[in-house]
Design a protein around this motif. Sequence first.
Motif, PDB file in Angstrom:
ATOM      1  N   THR A  96      -7.607   5.221   2.919  1.00  0.00           N
ATOM      2  CA  THR A  96      -6.859   5.641   4.107  1.00  0.00           C
ATOM      3  C   THR A  96      -6.404   4.436   4.920  1.00  0.00           C
ATOM      4  OG1 THR A  96      -8.152   7.682   4.211  1.00  0.00           O
ATOM      5  CG2 THR A  96      -6.951   7.055   6.185  1.00  0.00           C
ATOM      6  N   MET A  99      -3.438   2.680   3.187  1.00  0.00           N
ATOM      7  CA  MET A  99      -2.183   3.427   3.329  1.00  0.00           C
ATOM      8  C   MET A  99      -1.658   3.337   4.763  1.00  0.00           C
ATOM      9  SD  MET A  99      -2.590   6.843   0.995  1.00  0.00           S
ATOM     10  CE  MET A  99      -0.889   7.265   1.297  1.00  0.00           C
ATOM     11  N   LEU A 111      -1.874  10.634   8.928  1.00  0.00           N
ATOM     12  CA  LEU A 111      -2.678  10.388   7.733  1.00  0.00           C
ATOM     13  C   LEU A 111      -4.157  10.358   8.085  1.00  0.00           C
ATOM     14  CD1 LEU A 111      -2.624   9.621   4.694  1.00  0.00           C
ATOM     15  CD2 LEU A 111      -2.616   7.243   5.421  1.00  0.00           C
ATOM     16  N   ALA A 276      -2.743   5.845  -2.574  1.00  0.00           N
ATOM     17  CA  ALA A 276      -2.550   7.299  -2.544  1.00  0.00           C
ATOM     18  C   ALA A 276      -3.214   7.963  -3.739  1.00  0.00           C
ATOM     19  CB  ALA A 276      -1.062   7.626  -2.509  1.00  0.00           C
TER      20      ALA A 276
END
Length: 420
Positions: A96, A99, A111, A276
């Motif tokens: 996470t 990204m 996100l 991802a």
Amino acid sequence: MSALPQSEQTPLLANGRENSQNTSMTNRFATIIKAEGEPSWGASYKSFIFGTYLNVLLIFIPLSFLSHHLHWDAALRFTFSFIAIVPLAKLLGDATEQMSAKMGQTLAGLLNASFGNAVEIIVGVAALLQGELRIVQTSMLGSILSNILLVLGCSFIAAGFKFKESEFQAVGAQASGSFMVLACITLVIPAAYHSTQTTPGGPDGQSTVASIISGFSDLDPSGKAGLLVISRGTAILLLGVYITYLFFQLKTHPDFFEAKDAPEEEEAKMSVIAAASGLLGVTVITSFCADYLVASIEETAERYSIPKPFIGLILLPIVANAAEHVTSVFMAMKGKMEISITICVGSSIQIAAFVVPLLVIVGWMTGHELTLFFANFETIVLFASVLLVNTLIQDGRSNYLEGVMLVTLYLVIALSFWVA
């Protein structure tokens, strides 16, 4: 020398344009797969899997699968699944973070809202679908308490080893604290409604016990329907307020939550696509381990006399928040207290205003009557915890003594749920 006929020139020009378009599309596709300056797929996955010694615990993933399908002892199934989720939680946090670093603030916020508490969501949904409504409630409450008391307290203590006093944005902390108060009040209202609908003492004086075990089994049909309406309506409203809070934090008033000295950007360790795909894969594996963990709780609690509220409120949140524990303490030791506050209080807000309402709505869709009613004792514990945290962060400063206060309250709560 005469010019070539147009019919003989056109194919060459057309082929040139077509090759140019193909090259452009290829470059665009390559940019999506791996942007310029990003690590290669091999380097990304190498960093993802071998980036920390904690990933040695990934060996417990196959043990979790084997113990479940071969019907080993409940304690082994619980322990293997419990330990397996620790490195998975860390990997979820890493993916996470990688990204988010490549996206704008709004997309990064969305996100983090979706995947920042992925383990809590997965464990909650797994328990909900198995009808373990009490595990759902206690694990969610435990995640909130773990973040605002244990993790924040440890962060204050860790910062206290290096700094006499740490400073952070008081305005942003106050806004986050006020939001936590709102979330806390939305849990007090269903408890107040329940108390008005319950006959004092109940049949044979057992109403309190019944409430704790079933949620609202001691209510008449109209009382149950009213509690469901309050819970589901409040869940929808909380989701709306949470979206507004995200917009406030990321778009209109980001300066309230940013450090005075912006932290330096760290070098990317993974490409966006690799992060991802890693995020998706780890989420799927975590869902299986969480399902096996929840399935073993009942038998483990009965066989080894471990209170189920203690498992849900203390043990599960510590595992689910493993990545946040490490990151928050590390940032506090580097003097980045704004980031620690965001991780601890922000994650609690996500649980209270996003994950819990989401689970209530999922339960509504799947026929499970999950409500926002918590037992009186749990509601008081949450209210007292939010009150203490708000008191300590109002001035925009922290020290190790405040951290000791937060951790002490958490230990008192853990002790009380051990004997519950």
